[in-house]
Enzyme design. Structure first.
Site, short mmCIF file in Angstrom:
data_model
loop_
_atom_site.label_atom_id
_atom_site.label_comp_id
_atom_site.label_asym_id
_atom_site.label_seq_id
_atom_site.Cartn_x
_atom_site.Cartn_y
_atom_site.Cartn_z
N HIS A 1 -33.26 -6.96 -25.33
CA HIS A 1 -32.97 -6.62 -23.87
C HIS A 1 -31.24 -6.55 -23.47
CE1 HIS A 1 -36.33 -9.64 -24.09
NE2 HIS A 1 -36.62 -8.97 -22.91
N GLU B 1 -30.32 -13.41 -27.94
CA GLU B 1 -29.66 -12.24 -28.36
C GLU B 1 -28.28 -12.20 -28.83
OE1 GLU B 1 -31.46 -8.86 -26.04
OE2 GLU B 1 -33.52 -9.92 -26.31
N ARG C 1 -35.26 -29.55 -1.85
CA ARG C 1 -34.95 -29.01 -0.45
C ARG C 1 -36.00 -28.99 0.24
NH1 ARG C 1 -30.64 -26.04 -3.78
NH2 ARG C 1 -28.68 -26.39 -2.71
N ARG D 1 -24.56 -31.49 -1.21
CA ARG D 1 -25.93 -32.01 -0.53
C ARG D 1 -25.92 -33.08 0.72
NH1 ARG D 1 -30.22 -29.93 -3.10
NH2 ARG D 1 -31.53 -30.82 -1.30
#
Ligand SMILES: O=P(O)(O)O[C@H]1O[C@H](CO)[C@@H](O)[C@H]1O
Ligand SMILES: O=c1cc[nH]c(=O)[nH]1
Length: 255
Positions: free
Chosen positions: A8, A80, A168, A223
């Site tokens: 990739h 990779e 959420r 949060r």
């Protein structure tokens, strides 16, 4: 000559020039910014979410490669890059704090991750801890202190999803599956610092394969206070975490 030695990333062994350390942000747009803080930055490749640059630090080659968002693409980048010779991974991310004493703009260094992902299970059963490497963690903390950052050290909840897994409710459906209802409060009670989306996979993969990994993140929201980050604060916070990860890489390369 091969155009790519891995599936990739579009990279060859030659491209890495013997590098053993990689800095791995999630966001492809962060890659060049990191590389430009080092010597002789060179663009190498960009495929899907994976953008890669090479640079030099303390006379040693360093690779900067984005992982994209989440465990599956992170597992590809880590696999990779390992095939190509990387043995140390430093993740630099953005994050949402869940403890009220942590401020937006602070920096978090993850010692271990709560495995709310799926990809890490492809490398080790759930009983195995997603734990950071001690030398990487120490280097990140030292770098953060050197640069005068407000740094917190501890456990990160690392979720496959940004919305339900991070509990959420400000979503299209407004619904969170029962598995995650009340989960934020539970993590808060256990002292978990924050949410992000890649450390569970990265730390499990590395801890189970003799690779080193560390993780630093800039807090862009808290949060307990707000859901949407301020764009300017986000830029400054990201930039501070980027400086820290480069300083930590230098410490590891000169140790
Ligand atoms: O800023 P990055 O490195 O992408 O990290 C965080 O930001 C993304 C979510 O907005 C997720 O990838 C999360 O882990
Ligand atoms: O709240 C947040 C902020 C950034 N990244 C996350 O995964 N969660």
């Amino acid at each position: 000559m091969a155009t790519s030695d891995v599936f990739h990333l579009g990279l060859t062994f030659d491209d890495l020039k013997g590098a053993t350390l990689a800095i791995v942000p999630g966001d492809p747009q962060r890659v060049e910014k990191i590389a430009q803080l080092m010597d002789n930055p060179v663009f190498l490749a960009s495929h899907r979410e994976f953008t890669t640059w090479r640079a030099e630090l303390a006379g040693k080659t360093v690779i900067v490669c984005s992982t994209g968002i989440g465990g599956p693409s992170t597992s590809i980048a880590v696999e990779e890059l390992s095939q190509l010779g990387i043995r140390t991974f430093l993740r630099i991310g953005t994050t949402g704090a869940i403890q009220s004493h942590i401020q937006v703009g602070d920096v978090l260094v993850t010692t271990a991750a709560v495995r709310l992902d799926g990809a890490s299970l492809h490398f080790a059963p759930m009983e195995f801890p997603a734990v950071a490497d001690f030398a990487c963690t120490s280097a990140l903390v030292s770098a953060a202190n050197q640069l005068g950052a407000q740094v917190h050290l501890g456990v990160t909840a690392s979720s496959d999803t940004f919305y339900p897994g991070q509990e959420r409710y400000d979503t299209y459906s407004g619904r969170v599956v029962s598995r995650f209802k009340g989960s934020m409060e539970e993590w808060q009670g256990m002292g978990v610092m924050n949410y992000e989306m890649e450390s569970a996979t990265l730390l499990t993969m590395c801890a189970t394969q003799g690779l080193r990994a560390g993780m630093v993140a800039g807090v862009i929201v808290n949060r307990t206070q707000q859901e949407i980050p301020n764009a300017e604060t986000m830029k400054q916070t990201e930039s501070q975490a980027v400086n820290i990860v480069v300083a930590a890489a230098r410490l590891l390369l000169t140790a």
